[in-house]
Each structure stands twice: as C-alpha cells, then as structure tokens.
Design a protein around this motif. Structure first.
Motif, PDB file in Angstrom:
ATOM      1  N   ARG A 176      12.928  16.529 -11.769  1.00  0.00           N
ATOM      2  CA  ARG A 176      12.382  15.870 -10.254  1.00  0.00           C
ATOM      3  C   ARG A 176      11.887  17.280  -9.815  1.00  0.00           C
ATOM      4  O   ARG A 176      11.958  17.369  -8.543  1.00  0.00           O
ATOM      5  N   ARG A 177      10.957  17.829 -10.267  1.00  0.00           N
ATOM      6  CA  ARG A 177      10.541  18.928  -9.956  1.00  0.00           C
ATOM      7  C   ARG A 177       8.939  18.982  -9.912  1.00  0.00           C
ATOM      8  O   ARG A 177       8.136  18.310 -10.799  1.00  0.00           O
ATOM      9  N   LEU A 178       8.369  19.462  -8.977  1.00  0.00           N
ATOM     10  CA  LEU A 178       6.661  19.508  -8.677  1.00  0.00           C
ATOM     11  C   LEU A 178       6.466  21.124  -8.929  1.00  0.00           C
ATOM     12  O   LEU A 178       7.014  21.818  -8.239  1.00  0.00           O
TER      13      LEU A 178
ATOM     14  N   LEU B 223       0.668  -1.232  -0.011  1.00  0.00           N
ATOM     15  CA  LEU B 223      -0.010  -0.116   0.067  1.00  0.00           C
ATOM     16  C   LEU B 223       0.990   1.258  -0.087  1.00  0.00           C
ATOM     17  O   LEU B 223       2.162   1.309   0.321  1.00  0.00           O
ATOM     18  N   PHE B 224       0.337   2.401  -0.507  1.00  0.00           N
ATOM     19  CA  PHE B 224       0.898   3.625  -0.460  1.00  0.00           C
ATOM     20  C   PHE B 224       1.002   4.303   1.129  1.00  0.00           C
ATOM     21  O   PHE B 224      -0.035   4.071   1.627  1.00  0.00           O
ATOM     22  N   GLY B 225       2.208   4.818   1.371  1.00  0.00           N
ATOM     23  CA  GLY B 225       2.389   5.225   2.635  1.00  0.00           C
ATOM     24  C   GLY B 225       2.748   6.647   2.738  1.00  0.00           C
ATOM     25  O   GLY B 225       3.247   7.198   1.809  1.00  0.00           O
ATOM     26  N   PHE B 226       2.402   7.467   3.527  1.00  0.00           N
ATOM     27  CA  PHE B 226       2.508   8.775   3.942  1.00  0.00           C
ATOM     28  C   PHE B 226       4.140   9.157   3.899  1.00  0.00           C
ATOM     29  O   PHE B 226       4.865   8.684   4.761  1.00  0.00           O
ATOM     30  N   GLN B 227       4.737  10.268   3.141  1.00  0.00           N
ATOM     31  CA  GLN B 227       6.071  10.497   3.364  1.00  0.00           C
ATOM     32  C   GLN B 227       6.298  11.810   3.584  1.00  0.00           C
ATOM     33  O   GLN B 227       7.246  11.989   4.453  1.00  0.00           O
ATOM     34  N   SER B 228       5.463  12.876   3.200  1.00  0.00           N
ATOM     35  CA  SER B 228       5.657  14.057   3.517  1.00  0.00           C
ATOM     36  C   SER B 228       4.406  15.026   3.512  1.00  0.00           C
ATOM     37  O   SER B 228       3.605  14.802   2.463  1.00  0.00           O
ATOM     38  N   THR B 229       4.540  16.138   4.102  1.00  0.00           N
ATOM     39  CA  THR B 229       3.546  17.154   3.566  1.00  0.00           C
ATOM     40  C   THR B 229       4.232  18.683   3.801  1.00  0.00           C
ATOM     41  O   THR B 229       5.217  18.859   4.680  1.00  0.00           O
ATOM     42  N   ILE B 230       3.739  19.555   3.012  1.00  0.00           N
ATOM     43  CA  ILE B 230       4.126  21.002   3.067  1.00  0.00           C
ATOM     44  C   ILE B 230       3.235  21.803   3.023  1.00  0.00           C
ATOM     45  O   ILE B 230       2.141  21.644   2.205  1.00  0.00           O
ATOM     46  N   MET B 231       3.026  22.942   3.780  1.00  0.00           N
ATOM     47  CA  MET B 231       2.025  24.087   3.695  1.00  0.00           C
ATOM     48  C   MET B 231       2.599  24.833   2.497  1.00  0.00           C
ATOM     49  O   MET B 231       3.435  25.727   2.482  1.00  0.00           O
TER      50      MET B 231
ATOM     51  N   LEU C 273      12.136  17.423  -5.258  1.00  0.00           N
ATOM     52  CA  LEU C 273      11.710  16.253  -4.800  1.00  0.00           C
ATOM     53  C   LEU C 273      13.180  15.778  -4.068  1.00  0.00           C
ATOM     54  O   LEU C 273      13.701  15.394  -5.019  1.00  0.00           O
ATOM     55  N   THR C 274      13.214  15.727  -2.910  1.00  0.00           N
ATOM     56  CA  THR C 274      14.639  15.167  -2.158  1.00  0.00           C
ATOM     57  C   THR C 274      14.352  13.718  -2.254  1.00  0.00           C
ATOM     58  O   THR C 274      13.486  13.059  -2.523  1.00  0.00           O
ATOM     59  N   GLN C 275      15.680  13.154  -1.774  1.00  0.00           N
ATOM     60  CA  GLN C 275      15.698  11.762  -1.808  1.00  0.00           C
ATOM     61  C   GLN C 275      14.713  11.143  -0.931  1.00  0.00           C
ATOM     62  O   GLN C 275      14.380   9.685  -0.982  1.00  0.00           O
TER      63      GLN C 275
ATOM     64  N   LEU D 152       9.427  17.692   0.087  1.00  0.00           N
ATOM     65  CA  LEU D 152       9.290  18.833  -1.092  1.00  0.00           C
ATOM     66  C   LEU D 152      10.182  19.861  -0.442  1.00  0.00           C
ATOM     67  O   LEU D 152       9.980  20.381   0.701  1.00  0.00           O
ATOM     68  N   GLU D 153      11.079  20.393  -1.113  1.00  0.00           N
ATOM     69  CA  GLU D 153      11.959  21.389  -0.812  1.00  0.00           C
ATOM     70  C   GLU D 153      11.854  22.567  -1.709  1.00  0.00           C
ATOM     71  O   GLU D 153      11.775  22.613  -2.946  1.00  0.00           O
ATOM     72  N   THR D 154      11.112  23.860  -1.382  1.00  0.00           N
ATOM     73  CA  THR D 154      11.192  24.883  -2.084  1.00  0.00           C
ATOM     74  C   THR D 154      12.122  25.241  -2.887  1.00  0.00           C
ATOM     75  O   THR D 154      13.364  25.360  -2.468  1.00  0.00           O
TER      76      THR D 154
END
Length: 391
Positions: free
Chosen positions: A134-136, A110-118, A149-151, A155-157
């Motif tokens: 590798r950009r969003l 299953l998919f698991g939570f990795q990160s969140t960012i405001m 998108l880091t390793q 998510l890094e702005t």
C-alpha cells in the motif's frame, strides 16, 4: 488495412491483430497527457493540460464524472490505487504544481476528494502504486519519493534516507521485486537507479543506450522509448538489450508505451496521427491505430486485457481538438488465408530479391551462350534448369 512502416518489409507470415474504434471520447479542451484503465477494465481515467480529470465508462462510453482543478495546473501523472479487490475505488493524480491528490469512490457513487499533499517543487512526472505494501511512489525534478496510504486515504511520507537529487529529470518510477525495490529512470542521462526500500539503499545504477523518454516495466523487462529510433527492451536487473521496436521519430517527444502480453503486442504512441503496434516477441511492426490527422501527436497510450480480449486507449495532444479513442480487439486475420497465394519471394527485402534476380540472369546468360556455341553439355542443361526453377 495495415499500413506498413518503413522498417518492416513484410508481415505476410504473421497474423494481423485487427482493432476497430469503439468510442471517441470528447471532453478535454487541451492536450490529453495521461490515461489509466481500472483493474477490471470498466473505468477509464483521462487527464490533460486543461486541468481536468475525466472518469469514463468503458462499457458504455459515457462520461461519469469530471474533476476540474485549475489551481493545480496541468495533469501530468495518474494511477489507480487498488486498495481492495474491486480495484475501481481509489485513484491519485499528480499535477504541474507538484501536488498529489487522492480521490475515493463510495457505494458506486461519484469520486470524492480525500487528501492532497505538496510532494515536489515541480511537475509530478510519474506515479506508481504498490498494492502489496500500500505504497505510492512519485517522481519529479531529480528524485523519487515514497508514500504510505493511511486508513483515512491520506499520504504519509516515508522518511528513510532521502536520495541525492540528480541533475536530470526523473521520468518514471516502477515498483520491482514484488514491491521490495524501486526503479527510477532519468531522461537525459539514460540511467536507471534501483533502490531497496527496506532498508532504503541504492542497489545498483546502470545506463541504457540513449535517453529515456518513457519507460514501462513488464515482468523482468523494461521497455524504454529512446527518443531516437524507437523502443528498446532490456532485461532487469542486467539491463541487457534483448529486443528493439524500431520506428521513425519526427518530433522529440516522450511517447508512451503499453504492453499486452496475452495478445503478444506492444503499443507505442506516435507523432504523426497514429499509434504503432508491434509484435512483443519479434519486434516486427504489426500495424497502426489511426487516431488523428497527419502531424497530430498521439502520445498517451494504454491497454487492458480482460475476458473479452484486448482494449487499447489512445489520446491526442493538440489544443482545441483533443480526443480519446477506445479500440477493441477484432478478428485475427492471416495474410496466408488470402485467396491468392503469396509470392515465392514474399518475406524478403527488395535488396535480396534484386540479388536473386541477378544470379538468375547470370546463369541464363551462361547457358544461352553455351547453347549457341554448341558446347552445352548435360551438366549445363541441368544447371540452367536448376537456376530457372530452383532459385
């Protein structure tokens, strides 16, 4: 059976792509807002006003996983993030609280939570993924935002030069020129901003005709739902309109668009129980995918082309009885293969047929008058014969 749109008088000389409903997927309890098919066409993501993201198998039609995020509000944007050749391991979604969340799948589980960012102060309107760098990209309020998108899948702005906030809603973002540029569309103004990413700079800003309810980038063409009379296709970067896909709009809602280039089709969401199908090259109306009842909003639509043909997914937007339908490509049929031959007037508008009939009547009346008056010459006979048999 194809139901003709009022803007298309005929399609008899064109082949009609037949799509049949393969699955009806029911889990969402409120409007379905977003759809995303994975790279290889095996998985489907759906998100809605019920704060749910559902992962479906497009092979079996079964629900694989449900992710419930009530604190995030409604799900407003979603995209697969193809970080490897499998293309079905990572996705991101945006919600009405302005957050972006990233989920990853490990060992086909299953998919698991990795990160969140405001990311934004308002609802995330659009997400786009650039697999090359590798950009969003995200859009909300009046501006876009870029992320690396880091390793560890966070998510890094990318702080380059924050673009000025526009007094309009940023509806869509698209990576362009192999990820070197970013296109941002704005709803009310109908403006398209093109930014270079490295270095960050505004390359150009141009306007389309009308507003922008939704947009999809296909190669060097941008297809825009104009919230007035259908969809327009523009070349990029000139933004010259080269094609229109006209249809009636009953409600002022941002209908989604999907392009299947191999099949030569454009799919447009609808506001009266069905999604429309158009010929990509000619703009001619090809038929409809009847999803719900009259008056139902079928706003989200997406498509995927694989070895087995074209698959289309539509979603309904009515609270309480929302559903997702999966359509598969059937046989290619042609009206010219019918047992009865088409009329010699097939393919012409009713006005043109009336004019032709009037011309015939005039020639017949002249010929008959000459015949009864005894002044009918050989030329008149020839003219009469031509009028009756040649027009």
């Amino acid at each position: 059976m194809v139901k003709y749109d009022q803007f298309a008088f005929h399609i008899s000389q064109y082949s009609i792509m037949d799509f049949s409903s393969k699955y009806t997927l029911s889990r969402h309890t409120k409007a379905v807002n977003v759809l995303a098919v994975s790279m290889h066409g095996a998985l489907l993501l759906t998100g809605g006003n019920d704060s749910r993201i559902v992962v479906w198998s497009l092979v079996s039609g079964e629900m694989i996983q449900e992710i419930f995020t009530p604190a995030a509000g409604y799900i407003s944007a979603i995209t697969w993030m193809d970080v490897d050749d499998r293309g079905e391991t990572t996705f991101a979604f945006g919600a009405s609280d302005g957050n972006i969340q990233v989920y990853e799948r490990s060992n086909d589980a299953l998919f698991g939570f990795q990160s969140t960012i405001m990311s934004h102060s308002g609802a995330v309107e659009s997400l786009a993924w650039d697999p090359v760098h590798r950009r969003l990209a995200s859009a909300a309020g009046g501006r876009p935002h870029l992320w690396n998108l880091t390793q560890d899948k966070s998510l890094e702005t990318i702080i380059i030069s924050q673009p000025d906030k526009q007094p309009y809603i940023a509806r869509t973002v698209h990576f362009y020129d192999n990820g070197a540029s970013l296109l941002v569309s704005f709803l009310e103004s109908g403006e398209i901003f093109c930014y270079s990413i490295e270095p960050w700079d505004l390359k150009w800003c141009k306007k389309v005709q009308g507003r922008i309810g939704n947009a999809v980038l296909e190669g060097n063409f941008l297809l825009v739902s104009n919230l007035k009379d259908g969809v327009d296709k523009y070349t990029v970067p000139t933004l010259q309109r080269v094609q229109s896909y006209s249809h009636v709009i009953l409600r002022n809602v941002p209908l989604q668009i999907s392009v299947a280039r191999q099949a030569g089709l454009v799919f447009v969401g609808g506001d009266d129980g069905f999604a429309r199908v158009f010929d990509y090259s000619t703009g001619i109306y090809r038929g409809q995918l009847a999803h719900g009842n009259q008056g139902d909003q079928i706003i989200p639509v997406t498509s995927h082309e694989g070895r087995s043909g074209c698959t289309v997914v539509t979603g309904s937007c009515f609270n309480g009885h929302s559903s997702v339908k999966v359509w598969e490509e059937g046989e290619m049929t042609s009206m010219e293969d019918d047992a009865s031959p088409p009329s010699r007037f097939a393919g012409t508008s009713p006005t043109f047929q009336l004019v032709r009939f009037a011309i015939i009547c005039v020639f017949v009346n002249i010929a008959m008058h000459a015949l009864y008056s005894g002044t009918l010459s050989d030329f008149s006979l020839l003219l009469y014969d031509s009028a009756v048999n040649g027009i």
